[in-house]
Write an enzyme that holds these catalytic residues in place. Structure first.
Site, short mmCIF file in Angstrom:
data_model
loop_
_atom_site.label_atom_id
_atom_site.label_comp_id
_atom_site.label_asym_id
_atom_site.label_seq_id
_atom_site.Cartn_x
_atom_site.Cartn_y
_atom_site.Cartn_z
N TYR A 43 -1.84 10.12 -2.90
CA TYR A 43 -1.95 11.34 -3.72
C TYR A 43 -0.94 12.41 -3.24
O TYR A 43 -0.32 13.10 -4.05
CB TYR A 43 -3.37 11.93 -3.65
CG TYR A 43 -4.48 11.11 -4.29
CD1 TYR A 43 -4.24 9.86 -4.87
CD2 TYR A 43 -5.79 11.61 -4.34
CE1 TYR A 43 -5.27 9.13 -5.44
CE2 TYR A 43 -6.82 10.88 -4.93
CZ TYR A 43 -6.54 9.64 -5.46
OH TYR A 43 -7.57 8.93 -6.03
N GLU A 53 -3.03 0.01 -3.99
CA GLU A 53 -2.75 -1.25 -3.30
C GLU A 53 -2.56 -2.38 -4.31
O GLU A 53 -3.24 -2.43 -5.33
CB GLU A 53 -3.92 -1.62 -2.40
CG GLU A 53 -4.12 -0.65 -1.25
CD GLU A 53 -5.32 -1.02 -0.39
OE1 GLU A 53 -5.44 -2.20 -0.04
OE2 GLU A 53 -6.12 -0.12 -0.10
N ASP A 97 0.87 -1.18 0.00
CA ASP A 97 0.00 0.00 0.00
C ASP A 97 0.90 1.23 0.00
O ASP A 97 1.80 1.34 0.85
CB ASP A 97 -0.87 -0.05 1.27
CG ASP A 97 -1.89 1.09 1.34
OD1 ASP A 97 -1.64 2.16 0.75
OD2 ASP A 97 -2.92 0.92 2.00
N ARG A 156 -0.78 14.91 9.13
CA ARG A 156 -1.53 14.03 10.04
C ARG A 156 -1.16 14.27 11.51
O ARG A 156 -1.93 13.98 12.41
CB ARG A 156 -1.34 12.55 9.66
CG ARG A 156 -1.99 12.23 8.32
CD ARG A 156 -1.93 10.76 7.98
NE ARG A 156 -2.13 10.57 6.54
CZ ARG A 156 -2.27 9.41 5.93
NH1 ARG A 156 -2.24 8.29 6.63
NH2 ARG A 156 -2.43 9.34 4.62
#
Ligand code: DGT
Ligand code: MG
Length: 486
Positions: free
Chosen positions: A41, A129, A36, A73
């Protein structure tokens, strides 16, 4: 036939009321890697503009944040948060519009293509993925070095004796090689999960993020599954199935494990009931399905166009974007097609499509626009028109690379029209030659890639069956015919 490893003495389920499926009764012979891409993006934007790497970056579609880099984040930004809320949490957030997926698609195919260099069994899941079945590669490397690479989920003390420990360790080395290759060639960091099935590989891969990989040995599968809590957290259980499960009072993974199979069979067909039960124990026999490349690559725009200039400009714009997609796909298209919807005040209009063999190099956009406009004129013959949709696409792909060693590169002389390689022929080798269609020079035929030989033979057979109409003289077969072209 799957090989079942019966090792009941180690079963953690022995004391519960006889679940029908136990993880350590499952076949562990496969090695599956799930990869993954981290904050996909956002990373693609960072690769395009490396100065972004030092800043919190969010990708916006409409008023919604679809992802953000890991720096952002840290401020508590989450997927699907409104842009206003994200800005409140992180005032320095750099917002980038991510509505045009072109670059993301390009990187997505590059990653899958790169992974196919390791194994033919690569299955794409969404854009970022991939599942890779590396069993064959692992078996080739057995008896080499069994040092595990990366994090390990749970306890490794009670390992199974079927050889899965060794296989998964080698799988982790391969996963590291894959991730290194993705980083070296595309500058993207990724996470990987390594397990004996797809479900567990996907789940365990997200345990350590970003830029990390995690191995799951079969004995820890139950712990991983029970850590999920809700049934809907099991990847292949969607909203609809989750709702039916909730209706029969199954909310948690534990509920699903301990319910009677008969209860499930009242709500689902027996196969699905068994499958759900298996999933709750981390058992997943589904195979890695190698992805098929699309039969057609096309783009369209539902804009109202009323003049020749508008149509040509739109075709040029669409082709510009389309060529990037086709070149990143890597194969060579043989057919170009144009779709048009003519305005009709009563019905809204119907879509019509015309196509023709592609005899122009993909590098010559001006000529491609001319060809596409020619197709448009076959549908719209009137001087005055109003179309509400214009699309252009390529199809009939052959696995000949479209950039280097392209068909047109191979045959190209001074013009953009494909010419047979008269001066470059060698004698055909019997073993690589399919049947040569009548009328085609056997020497030229022998020099062609197998896919093209096959294509010519198929075209010849279609012609025999009168599938190719008389009007379509611009066929592959005609290019290679000994007869002069009409
Ligand atoms: P990760 O894997 O947690 O490091 O972060 P991402 O950004 O790679 O998240 P992932 O793997 O769930 O999704 C891959 C890309 O797909 C992501 O970069 C943006 C897009 N995407 C994810 N979720 C949504 C969504 O709910 N709506 C839309 N439009 N795009 C989404
Ligand atoms: Mg991702």
């Amino acid at each position: 036939m799957p090989i079942f490893i019966f090792n009941l003495s180690r079963s953690k389920l022995k004391k519960t009321n006889e679940p029908p499926v136990k993880t350590n009764m499952e076949d562990h012979s496969r090695t599956i890697v799930h990869i993954d891409i981290d904050c996909f993006y956002a990373q693609v934007e960072e690769v395009k503009n490396p100065s972004l790497k030092l800043q919190p970056v969010g990708i916006q579609q409409k008023n919604c944040l679809v992802t953000s880099n890991y720096k952002a984040r840290e401020y508590g930004l989450k997927k699907c948060m409104s842009v206003t809320e994200a800005k409140k949490l992180c005032p320095k957030l750099v917002l980038i519009n991510g509505e045009d997926l072109q670059h993301y698609r390009q990187y997505s195919s590059k990653v899958s293509d790169l992974l196919r260099g390791f194994s033919d069994l690569v299955e794409r899941l969404g854009l970022d993925e991939n599942f890779i079945d590396v069993t064959a590669l692992v078996n080739e490397r057995m008896a080499s070095n069994y040092t595990p690479v990366g994090c390990i989920y749970g306890d490794v003390s009670g390992t199974c004796d079927c050889g899965c420990y060794e296989r998964l360790c080698i799988g982790s080395q391969i996963a590291q090689e894959m991730r290194d290759a993705i980083f070296e060639q595309l500058s993207l960091t990724t996470c990987a999960g390594i397990a004996h099935n797809k479900l567990l590989a996907k789940l365990v891969g997200s345990k350590n993020k970003p830029n990390k990989q995690t191995i799951l040995f079969p004995d820890s599968a139950l712990e991983l599954m029970l850590g999920l809590q809700k049934v809907c957290d099991i990847p292949s259980i969607g909203v609809a199935t989750g709702k039916v499960l909730n209706d029969i009072h199954i909310f948690t993974v534990k509920d699903l494990q301990s319910c009677q199979i008969r209860e499930l069979e009242m709500a689902f067909d027996p196969l699905k009931a068994k499958h759900l039960k298996q999933l709750s124990y981390g058992v997943d026999e589904s195979l890695v399905k190698p992805y098929a490349k699309p039969l057609t690559i096309s783009l369209e725009d539902a804009k109202c166009l009323v003049t020749k200039q508008e149509v040509q400009d739109k075709l040029s714009e669409l082709l510009g974007r389309l060529l990037i997609l086709v070149k990143s796909d890597g194969r060579t298209p043989k057919v170009i097609k144009v779709s048009v919807r003519k305005y009709n005040p009563t019905t809204g209009g119907q879509r019509e499509t015309r196509q023709c063999p592609l005899s122009v190099s993909l590098d010559n956009q001006t000529k491609l626009v001319e060809v596409a406009y020619g197709l448009f004129k076959k549908i719209i013959t009137e001087q005055s028109f109003k179309v509400t949709l214009l699309g252009v696409g390529f199809s009939k792909f052959i696995d000949v690379p479209n950039q280097k060693n392209t068909l047109d590169g191979f045959f190209k002389q001074s013009s953009d029209v494909i010419e047979p390689p008269i001066k470059r022929i060698k004698l055909a080798k019997e073993e690589r030659c399919l049947k040569c269609p009548p009328g085609v020079d056997i020497e030229v035929f022998g020099e062609l890639p197998l896919e093209v030989q096959q294509e010519l033979w198929d075209e010849h057979k279609s012609k025999e069956r009168k599938v190719v109409s008389k009007g379509k003289v611009n066929t592959m077969l005609n290019y290679f015919s000994k007869e002069p072209r009409k």
